[in-house]
Design an enzyme around this catalytic site. Structure first.
Site, PDB file in Angstrom:
ATOM      1  N   CYS A  21      50.680   6.694  36.095  1.00 30.11           N
ATOM      2  CA  CYS A  21      49.377   6.788  36.772  1.00 30.11           C
ATOM      3  C   CYS A  21      48.519   5.572  36.409  1.00 30.11           C
ATOM      4  O   CYS A  21      48.819   4.835  35.466  1.00 30.11           O
ATOM      5  CB  CYS A  21      48.665   8.062  36.348  1.00 30.11           C
ATOM      6  SG  CYS A  21      48.362   8.111  34.577  1.00 30.11           S
ATOM      7  N   CYS A  33      47.333   5.576  32.909  1.00 32.53           N
ATOM      8  CA  CYS A  33      48.373   5.179  31.933  1.00 32.53           C
ATOM      9  C   CYS A  33      48.409   3.654  31.836  1.00 32.53           C
ATOM     10  O   CYS A  33      48.565   3.093  30.742  1.00 32.53           O
ATOM     11  CB  CYS A  33      49.747   5.676  32.358  1.00 32.53           C
ATOM     12  SG  CYS A  33      49.801   7.439  32.652  1.00 32.53           S
TER      13      CYS A  33
END
Ligand SMILES: C[S@@+](CC[C@H](N)C(=O)[O-])C[C@H]1O[C@@H](n2cnc3c(N)ncnc32)[C@H](O)[C@@H]1O
Length: 364
Positions: A293, A296
């Site tokens: 994501c 992240c």
């Protein structure tokens, strides 16, 4: 009577009502008029599982506007200070989390609240707790004692909030956390409300604007400052908690629509001012938990920057397989793991925070 005396009197009366109500009474005490009461009654703050083993009178006397212990991620062995501990609910919750090797101090200026908290402690036989009499503007504890300062719906009551924040900073260890629930304003409220002493004692009139709270924390020396709304009060809520403060207050309720909120206030005392940064050299591995994501990626970038700024050669590994991620028991990604220990989950710690975590992990 000055504002501090008004606050003391109101909370003294609230404590006496809990004493009078006795342990087995089904009715709660009549609390000071204001947000604390509305927030507590209409918005469950503590779940039943939170309060297992907590003295009943501490739960009855709870006057907070959030659950700072949920925010603080307390660990066994830590030292915690609760500013304005009241009947002690957050002190007892913290005591369970830090365990017998930790210690929790509750600080309050109101004799009746201290008596109630100490009675609760005796009844529950809790040993890793100490209630102190004193003012949050002048904390009777030495520098650098606490890992965490918590507080629940109290800082708004102080007449010298910048001093309270400086004192919280002083008593924290380097890298220590400030994890507070408080009432915060997201817009100016009418002067009729600001100047009402009942509403000061009710946690409304003394609340700081969000921007002011952040700048006062920064001025005290804190970093990684974040204010997260937990509930924004609409005009109907405001009308409800203004009702006992008089018709003039109620008449301006609409002007306060959406401007008063309960919030989590987080900040950190920097770990790295004068700290031995070379300790971070002994950290061998950082793991970023996440399936790719954007958060992240942000966390990976922050970790890379932290490593670079510290001048260390720690490996950064991305853990993307679900079965590997769930081994760390996290509910939300991204996650940050340092040498096998989960340090953050569901959020993106800043570069500064990661540096502090690396220095602290390396020092162990
Ligand atoms: C709204 S109650 C919250 C009590 C407790 N934190 C809770 O969540 O139930 C406020 C408490 O803060 C204490 N208090 C308010 N101002 C204070 C000050 N300047 N110094 C020390 N205690 C204070 C009051 O005596 C009272 O017990």
């Amino acid at each position: 009577m000055n504002l501090k005396e008004t606050v003391k009197q109101k909370y003294g009366e609230a404590a006496l009502r809990v004493f009078e109500g006795g342990g087995g009474c089904c009715c709660g005490p009549k609390l000071p008029t204001g947000l604390a009461q509305t927030a507590r009654m209409s918005h469950e703050i503590y779940t039943d599982s939170d309060t297992v083993g907590i003295p009943a009178a501490a739960i009855t006397a709870s006057l907070g506007c959030g659950n700072p212990t949920a925010l603080a991620q307390l660990k066994p062995g830590e030292t915690v200070l609760d500013l304005g501990s009241g009947g002690g609910i957050d002190v007892f919750l913290s005591a369970q989390r830090v365990g017998p090797t930790g210690k929790v101090y509750g600080l309050d200026m109101t004799d009746e609240m201290l008596a109630l908290a100490r009675q609760n402690q005796t009844k529950a036989g809790v040993e890793n707790v100490e209630f102190l009499k004193g003012e949050i503007e002048n904390i009777p504890l030495p520098d650098g004692l606490a890992d965490v300062v918590i507080s629940n719906c109290v800082i708004n009551l102080s007449v010298d909030k910048s001093r309270v924040l400086r004192e919280a900073f002083r008593v924290l260890k380097r890298g220590g956390r400030f994890a507070v629930s408080d009432v915060v304003l997201c817009g100016e409220i009418p002067a009729t409300l600001r100047n009402n002493p009942e509403l000061w004692a009710g946690c409304v009139a003394g609340a700081m604007l969000e921007s002011k709270y952040k700048s006062e924390l920064a001025a005290a020396g804190f970093v990684d400052i974040d204010i997260e709304p937990t509930r924004v009060f609409r005009a109907a809520d405001v009308r409800e908690f203004l009702s006992a403060a008089g018709a003039e207050a109620v008449s301006v309720a609409d002007q306060a629509d959406g401007k008063i909120m309960s919030a989590f206030v987080r900040a950190t005392k920097p770990a790295t001012g004068g700290e031995d940064l070379s300790k971070a050299k002994t950290v061998s591995k950082i793991q970023i938990l996440g399936t790719g994501c954007s958060r992240c990626r942000d966390l990976t970038a922050n970790a890379q920057k932290a490593v670079q700024e510290l001048g260390i050669e720690t490996e950064i590994e991305k853990v993307t397989e679900i079965e590997d991620i769930i081994k760390f028991h996290i509910f939300m990604t991204p996650g940050l793991v340092i040498d096998g220990q989960l340090k953050a989950a569901g959020r993106v710690p800043s570069v500064e925070e990661i540096k502090q975590l690396l220095v602290a992990a390396g020092g162990n």
